[in-house]
Design a protein around this motif. Sequence first.
Motif, PDB file in Angstrom:
ATOM      1  N   GLN A   1      -2.056  16.342  -3.264  1.00  0.00           N
ATOM      2  CA  GLN A   1      -0.738  16.858  -2.909  1.00  0.00           C
ATOM      3  C   GLN A   1      -0.696  16.955  -1.392  1.00  0.00           C
ATOM      4  OE1 GLN A   1      -1.741  20.493  -4.835  1.00  0.00           O
ATOM      5  NE2 GLN A   1      -0.242  20.169  -6.470  1.00  0.00           N
ATOM      6  N   PRO A   2       0.504  17.006  -0.792  1.00  0.00           N
ATOM      7  CA  PRO A   2       0.576  17.047   0.685  1.00  0.00           C
ATOM      8  C   PRO A   2       0.209  18.410   1.266  1.00  0.00           C
ATOM      9  CG  PRO A   2       2.772  16.898  -0.258  1.00  0.00           C
ATOM     10  CD  PRO A   2       1.820  16.875  -1.414  1.00  0.00           C
ATOM     11  N   PHE A   3      -0.541  19.203   0.555  1.00  0.00           N
ATOM     12  CA  PHE A   3      -1.027  20.481   1.069  1.00  0.00           C
ATOM     13  C   PHE A   3      -2.307  20.793   0.300  1.00  0.00           C
ATOM     14  CE2 PHE A   3       2.183  21.011  -2.193  1.00  0.00           C
ATOM     15  CZ  PHE A   3       1.497  21.735  -3.150  1.00  0.00           C
TER      16      PHE A   3
ATOM     17  N   GLU B   1       0.863  -1.175   0.000  1.00  0.00           N
ATOM     18  CA  GLU B   1       0.000   0.000   0.000  1.00  0.00           C
ATOM     19  C   GLU B   1       0.901   1.227   0.000  1.00  0.00           C
ATOM     20  OE1 GLU B   1      -4.166  -1.168   2.239  1.00  0.00           O
ATOM     21  OE2 GLU B   1      -2.696   0.054   3.295  1.00  0.00           O
ATOM     22  N   VAL B   2       0.736   2.070  -1.001  1.00  0.00           N
ATOM     23  CA  VAL B   2       1.548   3.276  -1.102  1.00  0.00           C
ATOM     24  C   VAL B   2       0.621   4.486  -1.117  1.00  0.00           C
ATOM     25  CG1 VAL B   2       3.225   4.545  -2.491  1.00  0.00           C
ATOM     26  CG2 VAL B   2       3.352   2.056  -2.378  1.00  0.00           C
ATOM     27  N   GLY B   3       0.823   5.378  -0.181  1.00  0.00           N
ATOM     28  CA  GLY B   3       0.010   6.591  -0.111  1.00  0.00           C
ATOM     29  C   GLY B   3       0.323   7.531  -1.258  1.00  0.00           C
ATOM     30  N   GLN B   4      -0.715   8.152  -1.807  1.00  0.00           N
ATOM     31  CA  GLN B   4      -0.506   9.066  -2.932  1.00  0.00           C
ATOM     32  C   GLN B   4       0.222  10.341  -2.520  1.00  0.00           C
ATOM     33  OE1 GLN B   4      -4.413   9.511  -4.671  1.00  0.00           O
ATOM     34  NE2 GLN B   4      -4.047   7.875  -6.136  1.00  0.00           N
ATOM     35  N   LEU B   5       0.258  10.620  -1.233  1.00  0.00           N
ATOM     36  CA  LEU B   5       0.960  11.816  -0.764  1.00  0.00           C
ATOM     37  C   LEU B   5       2.396  11.511  -0.357  1.00  0.00           C
ATOM     38  CD1 LEU B   5      -1.810  13.460   1.431  1.00  0.00           C
ATOM     39  CD2 LEU B   5      -1.374  13.735  -1.001  1.00  0.00           C
ATOM     40  N   SER B   6       2.761  10.255  -0.394  1.00  0.00           N
ATOM     41  CA  SER B   6       4.143   9.919  -0.070  1.00  0.00           C
ATOM     42  C   SER B   6       5.008  10.338  -1.249  1.00  0.00           C
ATOM     43  CB  SER B   6       4.286   8.427   0.195  1.00  0.00           C
ATOM     44  OG  SER B   6       4.148   7.717  -1.013  1.00  0.00           O
TER      45      SER B   6
ATOM     46  N   ILE C   1      -1.146  -1.008  -4.284  1.00  0.00           N
ATOM     47  CA  ILE C   1      -2.439  -0.354  -4.101  1.00  0.00           C
ATOM     48  C   ILE C   1      -2.151   1.088  -3.701  1.00  0.00           C
ATOM     49  CG2 ILE C   1      -4.567  -0.308  -2.738  1.00  0.00           C
ATOM     50  CD1 ILE C   1      -4.050  -3.358  -2.251  1.00  0.00           C
ATOM     51  N   GLU C   2      -2.645   2.020  -4.466  1.00  0.00           N
ATOM     52  CA  GLU C   2      -2.423   3.427  -4.130  1.00  0.00           C
ATOM     53  C   GLU C   2      -3.523   3.917  -3.189  1.00  0.00           C
ATOM     54  OE1 GLU C   2      -0.373   6.150  -6.829  1.00  0.00           O
ATOM     55  OE2 GLU C   2      -1.023   4.786  -8.388  1.00  0.00           O
ATOM     56  N   VAL C   3      -3.104   4.441  -2.060  1.00  0.00           N
ATOM     57  CA  VAL C   3      -4.033   4.916  -1.043  1.00  0.00           C
ATOM     58  C   VAL C   3      -4.221   6.425  -1.229  1.00  0.00           C
ATOM     59  CG1 VAL C   3      -4.437   5.099   1.443  1.00  0.00           C
ATOM     60  CG2 VAL C   3      -3.191   3.135   0.524  1.00  0.00           C
ATOM     61  N   PRO C   4      -5.462   6.866  -1.442  1.00  0.00           N
ATOM     62  CA  PRO C   4      -5.686   8.297  -1.675  1.00  0.00           C
ATOM     63  C   PRO C   4      -5.365   9.157  -0.463  1.00  0.00           C
ATOM     64  CG  PRO C   4      -7.776   7.105  -1.567  1.00  0.00           C
ATOM     65  CD  PRO C   4      -6.693   6.081  -1.517  1.00  0.00           C
ATOM     66  N   GLY C   5      -4.991  10.396  -0.713  1.00  0.00           N
ATOM     67  CA  GLY C   5      -4.665  11.322   0.363  1.00  0.00           C
ATOM     68  C   GLY C   5      -5.909  11.950   0.964  1.00  0.00           C
ATOM     69  N   ILE C   6      -5.929  12.048   2.281  1.00  0.00           N
ATOM     70  CA  ILE C   6      -7.041  12.714   2.975  1.00  0.00           C
ATOM     71  C   ILE C   6      -6.460  13.622   4.061  1.00  0.00           C
ATOM     72  CG2 ILE C   6      -9.099  12.411   4.428  1.00  0.00           C
ATOM     73  CD1 ILE C   6      -9.581   9.756   3.042  1.00  0.00           C
ATOM     74  N   GLY C   7      -6.954  14.849   4.078  1.00  0.00           N
ATOM     75  CA  GLY C   7      -6.569  15.788   5.123  1.00  0.00           C
ATOM     76  C   GLY C   7      -7.784  16.138   5.965  1.00  0.00           C
TER      77      GLY C   7
END
Length: 110
Positions: A81-83, A29-34, A62-68
């Motif tokens: 993106q990470p922001f 599992e790879v985060g999309q924000l990594s 498996i790409e894990v979507p970013g959530i803030g």
Amino acid sequence: MHELGITKNIVAIVAEHAEGLSVTRVTLEVGQLSTIMADSIHFCFDICCQGTVLEGATLEIIEVPGIGKCQDCGAEVKLSQPFGRCDCCRSAKLDIIQGQELKIKEMEVR
Ligand SMILES: [Zn+2]
């Protein structure tokens, strides 16, 4: 390209858990924000697996979507993106709660 080092680590961890058995499949599992590029991991994987119990194993990512999560109103926002900004109140104060992970989710041994 730091993916080579990361992939080497993944292969080492999986090999250790395999306890001498042949590994046929690894799911990450790879985060999309990594900062990790899934394509680069794929590219490095075969090279890193040579001569180990993982040789010939299939890699699935498996790409894990970013959530803030907004610090001001508590809303959860999808991030690529990470922001970013909160969808509700436009605050830029977001805590990233998902999308930065790199996890070995599953491995299959023969
Ligand atoms: Zn907000």
